[in-house]
Design a protein around this motif. Sequence first.
Motif, PDB file in Angstrom:
ATOM      1  N   UNK A 104       0.906  -1.203   0.170  1.00  0.00           N
ATOM      2  CA  UNK A 104      -0.021  -0.064  -0.033  1.00  0.00           C
ATOM      3  C   UNK A 104       0.817   1.246   0.114  1.00  0.00           C
ATOM      4  N   UNK A 105       1.985   1.162   0.920  1.00  0.00           N
ATOM      5  CA  UNK A 105       2.871   2.344   1.011  1.00  0.00           C
ATOM      6  C   UNK A 105       3.433   2.790  -0.280  1.00  0.00           C
ATOM      7  N   UNK A 106       4.010   1.710  -1.119  1.00  0.00           N
ATOM      8  CA  UNK A 106       4.295   1.523  -2.378  1.00  0.00           C
ATOM      9  C   UNK A 106       3.447   2.044  -3.671  1.00  0.00           C
ATOM     10  N   UNK A 107       2.266   1.834  -3.303  1.00  0.00           N
ATOM     11  CA  UNK A 107       1.164   2.348  -4.254  1.00  0.00           C
ATOM     12  C   UNK A 107       1.194   4.044  -4.169  1.00  0.00           C
ATOM     13  N   UNK A 108       1.065   4.308  -3.030  1.00  0.00           N
ATOM     14  CA  UNK A 108       0.969   5.684  -2.464  1.00  0.00           C
ATOM     15  C   UNK A 108       1.883   6.495  -3.013  1.00  0.00           C
ATOM     16  N   UNK A 109       3.351   5.908  -2.882  1.00  0.00           N
ATOM     17  CA  UNK A 109       4.489   6.366  -3.268  1.00  0.00           C
ATOM     18  C   UNK A 109       4.711   6.615  -4.681  1.00  0.00           C
ATOM     19  N   UNK A 110       4.219   5.644  -5.399  1.00  0.00           N
ATOM     20  CA  UNK A 110       4.016   5.677  -6.919  1.00  0.00           C
ATOM     21  C   UNK A 110       3.159   6.744  -7.450  1.00  0.00           C
ATOM     22  N   UNK A 111       2.171   6.878  -6.865  1.00  0.00           N
ATOM     23  CA  UNK A 111       1.297   7.945  -7.309  1.00  0.00           C
ATOM     24  C   UNK A 111       1.746   9.349  -7.223  1.00  0.00           C
TER      25      UNK A 111
ATOM     26  N   UNK B  35       5.088  10.290  -6.665  1.00  0.00           N
ATOM     27  CA  UNK B  35       6.429  10.565  -7.203  1.00  0.00           C
ATOM     28  C   UNK B  35       6.363  10.527  -8.800  1.00  0.00           C
ATOM     29  N   UNK B  36       5.465   9.423  -9.294  1.00  0.00           N
ATOM     30  CA  UNK B  36       5.315   9.569 -10.789  1.00  0.00           C
ATOM     31  C   UNK B  36       4.196  10.290 -11.393  1.00  0.00           C
ATOM     32  N   UNK B  37       3.131  10.685 -10.363  1.00  0.00           N
ATOM     33  CA  UNK B  37       2.015  11.281 -11.004  1.00  0.00           C
ATOM     34  C   UNK B  37       1.452  11.018 -12.430  1.00  0.00           C
ATOM     35  N   UNK B  38       1.366  11.693 -13.428  1.00  0.00           N
ATOM     36  CA  UNK B  38       0.768  11.278 -14.568  1.00  0.00           C
ATOM     37  C   UNK B  38       1.696  10.286 -15.516  1.00  0.00           C
TER      38      UNK B  38
ATOM     39  N   UNK C  58       5.798  -2.011 -11.302  1.00  0.00           N
ATOM     40  CA  UNK C  58       5.476  -0.526 -11.528  1.00  0.00           C
ATOM     41  C   UNK C  58       6.254  -0.129 -13.107  1.00  0.00           C
ATOM     42  N   UNK C  59       5.358   0.557 -13.697  1.00  0.00           N
ATOM     43  CA  UNK C  59       5.654   0.872 -15.104  1.00  0.00           C
ATOM     44  C   UNK C  59       5.572   2.787 -15.053  1.00  0.00           C
ATOM     45  N   UNK C  60       6.629   3.371 -15.493  1.00  0.00           N
ATOM     46  CA  UNK C  60       6.649   4.742 -15.742  1.00  0.00           C
ATOM     47  C   UNK C  60       6.776   5.160 -17.223  1.00  0.00           C
TER      48      UNK C  60
ATOM     49  N   UNK D 153      12.686  11.207 -21.711  1.00  0.00           N
ATOM     50  CA  UNK D 153      13.313  10.138 -21.087  1.00  0.00           C
ATOM     51  C   UNK D 153      14.025  10.646 -19.706  1.00  0.00           C
ATOM     52  N   UNK D 154      14.623  11.771 -19.529  1.00  0.00           N
ATOM     53  CA  UNK D 154      15.341  12.151 -18.424  1.00  0.00           C
ATOM     54  C   UNK D 154      14.323  12.257 -17.153  1.00  0.00           C
ATOM     55  N   UNK D 155      13.136  12.997 -17.532  1.00  0.00           N
ATOM     56  CA  UNK D 155      12.228  13.373 -16.638  1.00  0.00           C
ATOM     57  C   UNK D 155      11.469  12.211 -16.072  1.00  0.00           C
ATOM     58  N   UNK D 156      11.059  11.156 -16.840  1.00  0.00           N
ATOM     59  CA  UNK D 156      10.652   9.780 -16.649  1.00  0.00           C
ATOM     60  C   UNK D 156      11.579   9.032 -15.561  1.00  0.00           C
TER      61      UNK D 156
END
Length: 243
Positions: free
Chosen positions: A120-127, A129-132, A170-172, A177-180
């Motif tokens: 759950x923490x990883x999911x919240x962190x992904x949303x 830090x990674x945003x859209x 997790x996929x971004x 490229x650099x921003x991702x």
Amino acid sequence: LQRLDDYLRPRGFMVPLDLGAKDTAALGGNVATNAGGLRLLRYGSMRANVLGVRVVTGTGEDLDLLSTCRKDNTGYDLKQLFIGSEGTLGVITALSLLCPPAPAAVDTVCLALPHWAAVIKAFKAARRQLGEALSAFEFFDAEALQEAIEHVPGVVHPTPDAKEPFYVVVEAAGSDRESTRRRLTNFLQEAHGYSGLGFNGGKGSDKDRVAAADLIWTVRKSLSKGLKLSGDVVLKYDLSLPT
């Protein structure tokens, strides 16, 4: 589904839906079941991407609801009745589908996590830090992984140096490229801080990153087949849980 994606990729576009059974999935069936797939977080289900359909009803009537207009405020949106109806109202014979541009930069990681709270923490962190840029967040457990390794040729452990009860993919994806990659690095740093996790992907040369992503997605897409080949009775459900 696979044939359409193969047609679109050289032209710079992609199908918004991706499934483990992509090579055998029929587009009409995907619409009839309102399939969500692996990248629902980014692109939504089929309902969010279908612009129009053509349907033959049980009485033999041919309903032409095809349209390529994304915004239509006129009258009833009848196509929505058939999306997710599972063939009970008619058979979908044609459709128009919104196909987004294929992202220029894609990075995939697999995280090994010690407990459910860390997932759950990883999911919240992904949303956060990674945003859209967050295009996929897929979860599986050690038992399902083991069945895939034992029964599906070519499947290997995605994080052999860190074997834990739970795993997430997790996929971004983005246009730069650099921003991702910077966003993905920030996510991994935050996730590592609270779980001491092991991970695979998102590092090394471009070739290394692509190889890691292929391995990770092969594992994820082989889980269902592995469970089926295990000989056990498998009941599948889509569950929604508060986070």
